[in-house]
Design an enzyme around this catalytic site. Structure first.
Site, PDB file in Angstrom:
ATOM      1  N   GLU A  49       0.816  -1.214   0.000  1.00 25.88           N
ATOM      2  CA  GLU A  49       0.000   0.000   0.000  1.00 25.88           C
ATOM      3  C   GLU A  49       0.848   1.263   0.000  1.00 25.88           C
ATOM      4  OE1 GLU A  49      -0.564  -2.583   2.010  1.00 25.88           O
ATOM      5  OE2 GLU A  49      -2.546  -3.287   1.401  1.00 25.88           O
TER       6      GLU A  49
ATOM      7  N   HIS B  41     -11.125  -3.931   9.245  1.00 24.41           N
ATOM      8  CA  HIS B  41     -11.680  -3.829   7.886  1.00 24.41           C
ATOM      9  C   HIS B  41     -13.006  -3.076   7.879  1.00 24.41           C
ATOM     10  CE1 HIS B  41      -8.827  -7.135   7.390  1.00 24.41           C
ATOM     11  NE2 HIS B  41      -8.898  -6.971   6.080  1.00 24.41           N
TER      12      HIS B  41
END
Lengths: 342, 332
Positions: free
Chosen positions: B64, B133
């Site tokens: 990322e 999440h």
């Protein structure tokens, strides 16, 4: 850059790479620029000591051959990302010292209009996408610039300069991996000056040579003596050829040394006076290159003096330009946060 | 099908916007984890890789930070990347490039570059994916000058705001609530934009202003529909953009209704509701207030796994109804 004529090349057949590859005039220009980097940083340091420049700065004195050698084979529209120790890279890529001084003085005529200072010095028109205050921050950005080059088919090569400290950042590893899998035209240049601030590479880094990291990403890893201009330039030349041919990235480890401390807060407690003096007396990159040029007959004492005088004048003029330039108006504080709409 | 009533899901609307952007401008490309043949974790990119190829729909490694940085570098040098974080929670891994680089590069370089970068963040709770999440981190990025941060609440806006983001010269962060992806709504064909920085009044009312973001807009509308039966007339303002925030629309609405309820899913404290409350309190609308300002936000806890606990973490329609009723009836 234009190569030397064939007759001259033949007479230099046994000399190191740069003396075969570049003209005497080009090489004298290199010496000029190495002096320009050195005197620029000495001038900036003096201005800091006299209170004319605030903040801090990270000097690359002792690393000039590395910046110049890497940039030697680059074309003007090739791009670089640089580091907090980025003054040399900026000058090597073609910046004017007057506008650099103006930036350090926080003036509107500076490369960043007084918003960036030493740590964010850039010269986008000459392909320098900027120094960076975050260790390894510029490495993925360079990979992105190389992705642009590939997608837009511009043929540009991108160099990412970083220090030994950056080799233990995640961004370094992620960026090298992506550059390798996508075969991007980027060259990773680790200027290993032995210390990430105070922590030696021996204490911080699991591999002996940072170039060994290249094996993990299936790219060539090259070690050069970063204080010998010709060695650096030769490695860069090969990496640029590889990148332009679409063969992918190279990691160059340029082993060098900074004569000054990490920044202006450094008390130099992590290295010995003897070590510093040894590098300054015996391995100064400008002295080494100047001696070679003289020994090989590319320059004489008069020529060297002329370069030193010209550089001294450029530095003095640059500081005067900076002093005389206007400071930004407070009313412009929020300019450049967003792109202004016409 | 009649074009005037054509319906798409929120995810389909985003996909259509990305396709239009790529058709219109060859500099536009997509990057992200598993956005190619897999179609994206939420099937937003879907089959775009079949239509545009792997050169323009690029699967990144699970990197990322590096991926975000590559997108920044590509944006600065002439491309127009749309970068998908698989979950908005993973923004934490790319924060360096978003906050230190993308947001500040134009400023640090004195306006010499722009960073025309779009980042998409599937956000929010309700999927049973637990604490790592399910977060709503938009206010983190909303705090950073140099970024623009948007939260489209309808399929129409998801398409129009993405197309506005792609055309924008500065980095635009799009937070997409995952529970909205399947929401259907009218989406016009072809290219259109919905401006960044403009709130939208979803329902006119005179008794109370609810300023809501993202999925809370629909919940606020549902609450308003129920309360209509009790004679309570609610105005719902869909904030749509949290940076730059549309102060005037909020101020004008509160001046009309004299009451303000802020509803958002992110953790209540130090969130967008604090900013909306403060901008009203600092404005001429303060004198019009007939009741204290009330915020309904996420609980002061990570998002739990258990579905009942998860629901209890964020405002639900009954919570909004109760808060609105109390406000209008002067219980608060």
């Amino acid at each position: 850059m234009a190569g030397a004529s064939k007759a001259v090349v033949d007479s230099r057949a046994n000399l190191p790479f740069v003396y075969r590859q570049y003209s005497p005039e080009q090489l004298r220009q290199v010496l000029h620029k190495m002096y320009l980097i050195r005197r620029f940083e000495e001038g900036a340091e003096e201005c800091y000591m006299r209170g004319l420049i605030h903040g801090t700065m990270h000097l690359s004195i002792g690393q000039e051959a590395s910046a110049m050698g890497i940039c030697m084979p680059l074309a003007e529209d090739d791009q670089i990302t640089s580091t907090h120790r980025g003054h040399g890279h900026c000058i090597a890529k073609g910046a004017e010292v007057s506008r650099m001084f103006a930036e350090f003085f926080g003036k509107t005529t500076g490369y960043c209009k007084g918003r960036g200072g030493s740590m964010h010095i850039a010269d986008v028109a000459k392909g320098n996408l900027g120094a960076n205050g975050i260790v390894a921050g510029g490495i993925p950005i360079a990979v992105g610039a190389a992705l642009s080059s590939k997608m837009m088919k511009t043929g540009k090569v991108v160099v990412s300069f970083f220090g030994d400290g950056a080799n233990n950042e995640g961004a370094f590893h992620e960026a090298l991996n992506m550059a390798a899998i996508w075969k991007l035209p980027v060259i990773f240049v680790c200027e290993n000056n032995g210390y990430g601030m105070s922590t030696s590479t021996a204490r911080s880094t699991a591999v002996k040579n940072i170039a060994e990291r290249a094996a993990a990403y299936s790219m060539p890893g090259v070690i050069v003596n970063g204080n010998i201009f010709s060695e650096v330039a030769e490695a860069s030349f090969k990496a640029v050829e590889r990148a332009r041919a679409g063969e992918g990235p190279t990691l160059i480890e340029s082993k060098t040394y900074r004569h000054r401390g990490h920044s202006k807060s450094d008390r130099n407690r992590y290295r010995t006076k003897e070590e510093i003096e040894d590098w300054m007396a015996n391995r100064d990159p400008i002295t080494l290159f100047e001696n070679e040029l003289r020994d090989f007959g590319f320059i004489d004492e008069q020529g060297i003096e002329a370069i030193r005088d010209a550089v001294a004048k450029e530095i003095a003029d640059g500081i005067e330009f900076a002093k005389a330039s206007p400071a930004p108006e407070i009313a412009t504080l929020e300019n450049y946060v967003y792109t202004e709409h016409a | 099908m009649d074009a005037a009533v054509r319906e798409l899901s929120y995810a389909q609307a985003i996909q259509e916007a990305m396709a239009i952007a790529m058709d219109m401008d060859e500099r536009v490309f997509l990057m992200g984890e598993d956005i190619g043949v897999y179609g994206g974790a939420f099937q937003v990119t879907g089959d775009l890789v079949e239509r545009y190829g792997t050169d323009r729909v690029i699967d990144t490694p699970i990197s990322e930070l590096g991926g975000a940085g590559v997108a920044v570098g590509a944006a600065v040098t002439g491309m127009r990347p749309i970068f998908e974080f698989q979950f908005s929670d993973f923004a934490t891994l790319g924060m360096e490039q978003i906050v230190n680089q993308a947001a500040k590069m134009r400023f640090m370089l004195g306006g010499e570059v722009s960073v025309p970068l779009v980042m998409r963040f599937p956000a929010g709770s309700g999927t049973g994916a637990a604490a790592q999440h399910s977060q709503s981190l938009e206010a983190w990025l909303g705090h950073v000058p140099g970024l623009k941060v948007i939260q489209p609440a309808t399929p129409h806006d998801a398409k129009g705001m993405l197309l506005a983001a792609v055309a924008d010269p500065d980095p635009v962060m799009i937070f997409e609530h995952k529970l909205l992806y399947k929401m259907k709504g009218h989406v016009p064909e072809g290219h259109y934009t919905v401006p960044i920085g403009k709130a939208e009044i979803r329902r006119q009312g005179r008794d109370l202003t609810i300023v809501a973001t993202s999925i809370m807009v629909q919940k606020a509308l549902d609450a308003a529909a129920t309360l209509e039966g009790e004679g309570i007339d609610i105005e719902v303002v869909d904030l749509r953009t949290i940076r730059p925030i549309d102060r005037q629309t909020v101020i004008d609405s509160v001046k009309k209704t004299s009451r303000l309820l802020c509803v958002y899913e992110a953790v209540k404290t130090l969130g967008i509701g604090a900013e909306v409350s403060a901008l009203v309190a600092e404005s001429e609308a303060f004198d019009y207030l007939d009741a204290p300002i009330v915020r309904l936000g996420g609980a002061e806890t990570p998002i739990p796994y258990n579905p009942d606990l998860e629901k209890a973490t964020v405002p639900q329609v009954p919570d909004i109804i109760a808060a609105a009723r109390d406000l209008v009836k002067g219980v608060r």
